[in-house]
Design a protein around this motif. Sequence first.
Motif, short mmCIF file in Angstrom:
data_model
loop_
_atom_site.label_atom_id
_atom_site.label_comp_id
_atom_site.label_asym_id
_atom_site.label_seq_id
_atom_site.Cartn_x
_atom_site.Cartn_y
_atom_site.Cartn_z
N ALA A 1 5.65 4.20 -4.37
CA ALA A 1 5.73 4.15 -5.83
C ALA A 1 4.41 4.58 -6.45
CB ALA A 1 6.11 2.75 -6.28
N ALA A 2 3.30 4.14 -5.86
CA ALA A 2 1.99 4.49 -6.39
C ALA A 2 1.75 5.99 -6.32
CB ALA A 2 0.90 3.75 -5.62
N GLN A 3 2.16 6.60 -5.19
CA GLN A 3 1.99 8.05 -5.06
C GLN A 3 2.87 8.80 -6.05
OE1 GLN A 3 2.94 8.07 -0.87
NE2 GLN A 3 0.87 8.64 -0.32
N ARG A 4 4.08 8.30 -6.24
CA ARG A 4 4.97 8.92 -7.22
C ARG A 4 4.37 8.84 -8.61
NH1 ARG A 4 7.29 5.98 -11.44
NH2 ARG A 4 8.04 4.43 -9.97
N THR A 5 3.82 7.69 -8.96
CA THR A 5 3.23 7.52 -10.27
C THR A 5 2.03 8.43 -10.46
OG1 THR A 5 3.96 5.24 -10.35
CG2 THR A 5 2.16 5.83 -11.82
N ALA A 6 1.21 8.55 -9.43
CA ALA A 6 0.04 9.43 -9.53
C ALA A 6 0.46 10.87 -9.77
CB ALA A 6 -0.81 9.33 -8.25
N ALA B 1 3.55 -3.07 -2.89
CA ALA B 1 2.42 -4.01 -3.01
C ALA B 1 2.43 -5.06 -1.91
CB ALA B 1 2.45 -4.69 -4.37
N GLY B 2 3.43 -5.02 -1.04
CA GLY B 2 3.50 -5.97 0.07
C GLY B 2 4.00 -7.35 -0.32
N LEU B 3 4.73 -7.44 -1.43
CA LEU B 3 5.20 -8.75 -1.88
C LEU B 3 6.39 -9.21 -1.03
CD1 LEU B 3 5.12 -8.34 -5.76
CD2 LEU B 3 3.28 -9.05 -4.21
N ARG B 4 6.48 -10.51 -0.87
CA ARG B 4 7.64 -11.08 -0.18
C ARG B 4 8.74 -11.33 -1.20
NH1 ARG B 4 9.79 -16.20 1.78
NH2 ARG B 4 10.96 -15.73 3.69
N VAL B 5 9.84 -10.61 -1.03
CA VAL B 5 10.97 -10.68 -1.96
C VAL B 5 12.11 -11.43 -1.30
CG1 VAL B 5 12.59 -9.36 -3.36
CG2 VAL B 5 10.26 -8.48 -2.97
N VAL B 6 12.64 -12.42 -2.01
CA VAL B 6 13.74 -13.24 -1.51
C VAL B 6 14.88 -13.19 -2.52
CG1 VAL B 6 14.48 -15.61 -1.02
CG2 VAL B 6 12.29 -14.77 -0.14
N PRO C 1 0.61 -2.76 -9.90
CA PRO C 1 -0.06 -1.99 -10.95
C PRO C 1 0.91 -1.72 -12.11
CG PRO C 1 0.51 -0.54 -9.13
CD PRO C 1 0.88 -1.94 -8.70
N LEU C 2 0.99 -2.67 -13.02
CA LEU C 2 1.97 -2.58 -14.10
C LEU C 2 1.76 -1.35 -14.98
CD1 LEU C 2 2.16 -6.34 -15.16
CD2 LEU C 2 3.73 -5.08 -13.68
N GLU C 3 0.52 -0.87 -15.04
CA GLU C 3 0.26 0.32 -15.84
C GLU C 3 0.94 1.56 -15.24
OE1 GLU C 3 -3.00 -0.03 -12.77
OE2 GLU C 3 -1.94 -1.39 -14.15
N ASP C 4 1.38 1.45 -13.99
CA ASP C 4 2.04 2.57 -13.32
C ASP C 4 3.56 2.46 -13.35
OD1 ASP C 4 -0.38 3.68 -12.71
OD2 ASP C 4 -0.48 2.89 -10.68
N VAL C 5 4.08 1.43 -13.99
CA VAL C 5 5.53 1.28 -14.11
C VAL C 5 5.93 1.87 -15.46
CG1 VAL C 5 7.47 -0.33 -14.18
CG2 VAL C 5 5.49 -0.82 -12.71
N HIS C 6 6.48 3.07 -15.44
CA HIS C 6 6.73 3.81 -16.67
C HIS C 6 8.19 3.79 -17.11
CE1 HIS C 6 2.64 5.18 -16.58
NE2 HIS C 6 2.81 5.78 -15.41
N THR C 7 9.09 3.31 -16.27
CA THR C 7 10.50 3.30 -16.62
C THR C 7 10.75 2.25 -17.70
OG1 THR C 7 10.98 3.86 -14.33
CG2 THR C 7 12.84 3.21 -15.71
#
Length: 264
Positions: A246-251, A199-204, A177-183
């Motif tokens: 992160a979503a809860q923090r943004t909310a 978001a459950g992404l696989r990060v490598v 949710p890019l609209e929730d990335v405020h930094t």
Amino acid sequence: MSRPLVVIPTYNERESLAGTVARVRASVPAASVLVVDDASPDGTGALAEELASADAAVQVLHRTAKNGLGAAYLEAFGWALERGFDPIVQLDADGSHLPEQLPRLLAGLEGEGSAGPADLVIGSRWIAGGSIENWPRHRELLSRWGSAYARAMLRLDTRDATAGYRAFRADALRRIPLEDVHTRGYGFQVDMLWHARDAGLRVVEVPVTFVERAHGRSKMNPAIVAEAMVRVTAWGLRSRFGRGSAAQRTAGERRSAEAKRSGA
């Protein structure tokens, strides 16, 4: 993934930009380049237009003010997704991210050398094979400490949490949710990584060499680092008291801002 786009934010990078763009185009000829210029007073935006006029694969997004690295990337992500680019790469203009290592990040998205395809690949300085060149010792220690602190506070698995050399699948950016990335400053990279984890992404991570810039001046300063650490500390403390994502923090931040606007 057939239309890679390399996003290069700029502010006063006239000395470095042409060489960096040329190296990207030579390293991955199929990749397009988007220069996102924050109204650089040194003429970087004008130079970017010259590069674009000479190469159809180079485009320029002009912004009206210096509003931060995060804001530049978020605008570029929206621009890229609307036009069907995939994957989308973050790369510094100053040459510190070696364009010659871009194929390594793109291969990581496809799962080469790992257990499978990734949603986000991070070019990491702090895993086996990663390295830095021409950094003073105090800067290395600050970077290592910053990544370690973010990992500990936010329970992240990524070794180089503050790294800026990244390749996203377009679908991965749509799932965040890019609209929730405020930094907007230095903490943007950590903020995006935290959202990616939620978001459950696989990060490598793949190893890269980070090289100190040859031209111009770094935008980093102690105030920027301190601001990022304050934010990470606040997020981490909130995550330990019932608002762990992160979503809860943004909310929570959004509710607080709305309450202030309404006079509550």
